[in-house]
Design an enzyme around this catalytic site. Structure first.
Site, PDB file in Angstrom:
ATOM      1  N   HIS A   1      27.716  37.763   3.252  1.00 40.66           N
ATOM      2  CA  HIS A   1      28.670  38.507   2.420  1.00 40.66           C
ATOM      3  C   HIS A   1      29.272  39.714   3.152  1.00 40.66           C
ATOM      4  CE1 HIS A   1      27.805  36.029  -1.007  1.00 40.66           C
ATOM      5  NE2 HIS A   1      26.536  36.364  -1.024  1.00 40.66           N
TER       6      HIS A   1
ATOM      7  N   ASP B   1      24.790  27.958   1.286  1.00 43.55           N
ATOM      8  CA  ASP B   1      24.211  28.877   0.304  1.00 43.55           C
ATOM      9  C   ASP B   1      24.932  28.661  -1.037  1.00 43.55           C
ATOM     10  OD1 ASP B   1      22.646  31.835   0.457  1.00 43.55           O
ATOM     11  OD2 ASP B   1      24.182  31.741  -1.106  1.00 43.55           O
TER      12      ASP B   1
ATOM     13  N   HIS C   1      25.994  30.862  -3.022  1.00 45.50           N
ATOM     14  CA  HIS C   1      27.063  31.853  -3.176  1.00 45.50           C
ATOM     15  C   HIS C   1      28.143  31.621  -2.115  1.00 45.50           C
ATOM     16  CE1 HIS C   1      23.349  33.789  -4.764  1.00 45.50           C
ATOM     17  NE2 HIS C   1      24.167  34.116  -5.748  1.00 45.50           N
TER      18      HIS C   1
ATOM     19  N   ASP D   1      19.465  28.837  -2.138  1.00 47.79           N
ATOM     20  CA  ASP D   1      19.514  29.179  -3.563  1.00 47.79           C
ATOM     21  C   ASP D   1      20.272  28.144  -4.401  1.00 47.79           C
ATOM     22  OD1 ASP D   1      21.630  30.103  -2.045  1.00 47.79           O
ATOM     23  OD2 ASP D   1      21.441  32.198  -2.664  1.00 47.79           O
TER      24      ASP D   1
HETATM   25 ZN    ZN Z   1      23.055  33.168  -1.880  1.00 49.00          ZN
END
Ligand code: ZN
Ligand code: ZN
Length: 439
Positions: free
Chosen positions: A110, A149, A151, A238
């Site tokens: 991120h 991931d 996200h 995740d």
């Molecule tokens: Zn994540």
């Protein structure tokens, strides 16, 4: 001696945590490490463990522009985490191992090019730092990063959005339903790099079935077309059905088969917060697959709690695959059209939120679309937050192969804005000369 199959690097960062009860904490790696030792994986002749080295600030500055400087925004744990990823890359590039998996934290995907603080647990982008290191030290050209991931890898996307030599593919839970709220199919890269950002937003409830349909019909064919020199996997875990932060239904077998298909040269751990019920299984599955060993017995004890994929989810996934197959097929045409439409400069304006510190950043990017080179990028950034105050900067990024005209025009542009005195800091990230300068 033949190269071993797999190199492993561990760095659990005992002294780094956002808070003691935060989901991003050292236990994430300690349980995995226990499981790996218990399974005897570190004694396998095909697996070699490596110690992380420490990244240098100059390694970070190849990617990041910290405001006021990246060194003041990080801890030593960040340098070791990035250094661990670089050590994994070194082991592969020196031919000591065929592939490598860096299980380090803090995570990175991120973290964007401009850094004011920590977003989504990330301050510096480990994969991006490794990519620019690979280019600088080993002369690597085309790179593909596949972010698995749950996200959206918005930081990695931001860093490579204008770079046609880096293919960034991210599949993730749809941004309408999960942090960071981006990663939609129309985020494709700026005109000259259009198509080399490819997002696959998946509906909540996606299982191994949906994931592998995406891999077989979209991700693998696109990779085969792009022909990267190196494949990197941002291996977040995740998407697992037991993860407390998201709503996907992937199993350890699903992840292991993914690793087997992808055959990434280097995998880098990202998220994964189901510390006891998912991470040890998923990591062991990935390690066995990357080492070319049998992973069929890595099955979670509570696997029967993982639901089947609803029909509506299957339909939605098939639609996204068709949409992105079409885009990929006509990307050259789309690139020509977007470049012609933009003219000499392409502009974008965004708000970026730093969830950990409540910082709101307003950022404008201006890309020079040069017919002779990859051009340059101008960035204006202003960030506000209570307890943070106000920070601003104006920066230029000169691309690796910039033509002489673009090299001087980028610096002139920063000098010109500096004369007006609106911003606090003026910086030039010069990838052509591999240095970050303050003006
Ligand atoms: Zn994540
Ligand atoms: Zn140029």
């Amino acid at each position: 001696m033949d190269a071993k199959k797999l190199g492993l690097v561990f760095f659990p960062a005992f002294d780094w945590a956002i808070s003691p009860v935060h989901p991003e904490r050292e236990e994430r790696l300690l349980y995995t490490r226990d499981q790996i030792v218990e399974e005897g994986l570190l004694d396998m002749p095909s697996i070699q463990e490596y110690k992380p080295s420490m990244a240098k600030i100059s390694d970070l500055e190849r990617v990041h522009i910290g405001v006021p400087d990246i060194g003041s925004l990080i801890t030593n744990a960040h340098l070791v985490s990035a250094g661990g990823v670089m050590a994994a890359a070194d082991a592969v590039m020196r031919g000591e191992v065929q592939r490598a998996f860096a299980l380090t934290r803090p995570p990175g995907h991120h973290a964007m090019r401009i850094v004011h603080g920590t977003r989504g647990f990330c301050t510096i982008n480990n994969e991006a730092i490794m990519v620019e290191y690979l280019r600088k030290v080993y002369g690597v050209g085309k790179v593909a990063i596949v972010d698995t991931d749950v996200h959206h890898g918005d930081g990695t996307q931001d860093i490579f959005y204008h770079d046609a030599e880096t293919l960034f593919i991210s599949f993730h839970q749809d941004g309408h339903t999960l942090y960071p709220g981006t990663g939609f199919t129309d985020e494709l890269g700026s005109p000259q790099a259009l198509g080399t950002t490819l997002n696959i937003p998946l509906p909540p409830g996606t299982t191994d079935e949906g994931l592998h349909t995406v891999l077989d019909h979209l991700v693998m064919p696109v990779l085969a077309d792009f022909k990267p020199d190196i494949i990197i996997n941002s291996a977040g875990q995740d998407n697992h059905y037991s993860d407390p932060l998201a709503n996907m239904k992937i199993t350890a077998q699903g992840y292991a088969r993914l690793a087997d298909k992808l055959q990434a040269d280097i995998a880098v751990l990202e998220g994964g917060y189901s510390i006891e019920t998912a991470l040890p299984y998923v990591n062991v599955g990935i390690i066995l697959a990357m080492a070319g060993m049998d992973y069929s017995k890595v099955i979670e004890p509570d696997i029967n709690t993982c639901p089947a994929q609803p029909a509506a989810v299957t339909r939605a996934i098939n639609n996204i695959i068709v949409e992105q197959q079409n885009m990929w097929g006509k990307r050259e045409k789309l690139r020509r059209e977007a470049t012609a439409k933009a003219g000499d400069f392409w502009h974008s304006r965004r708000n970026i939120f730093y969830d950990e510190q409540g910082i709101n950043e307003q950022q404008t990017e201006t890309v020079r679309l040069c017919p002779k080179c990859a051009g340059y990028l101008l960035i204006a950034t202003e960030a506000h937050g209570s307890g943070f105050g106000y920070k601003s900067a104006y920066a230029a990024v000169i691309s690796r192969g910039a033509c002489p005209h673009c090299r001087s025009a980028a610096v002139d542009a920063v000098h010109k804005v500096k004369k007006q005195g609106k911003y606090q800091h003026y910086l030039v990230q010069n990838k052509y000369e591999d240095k970050l300068e303050k003006l």
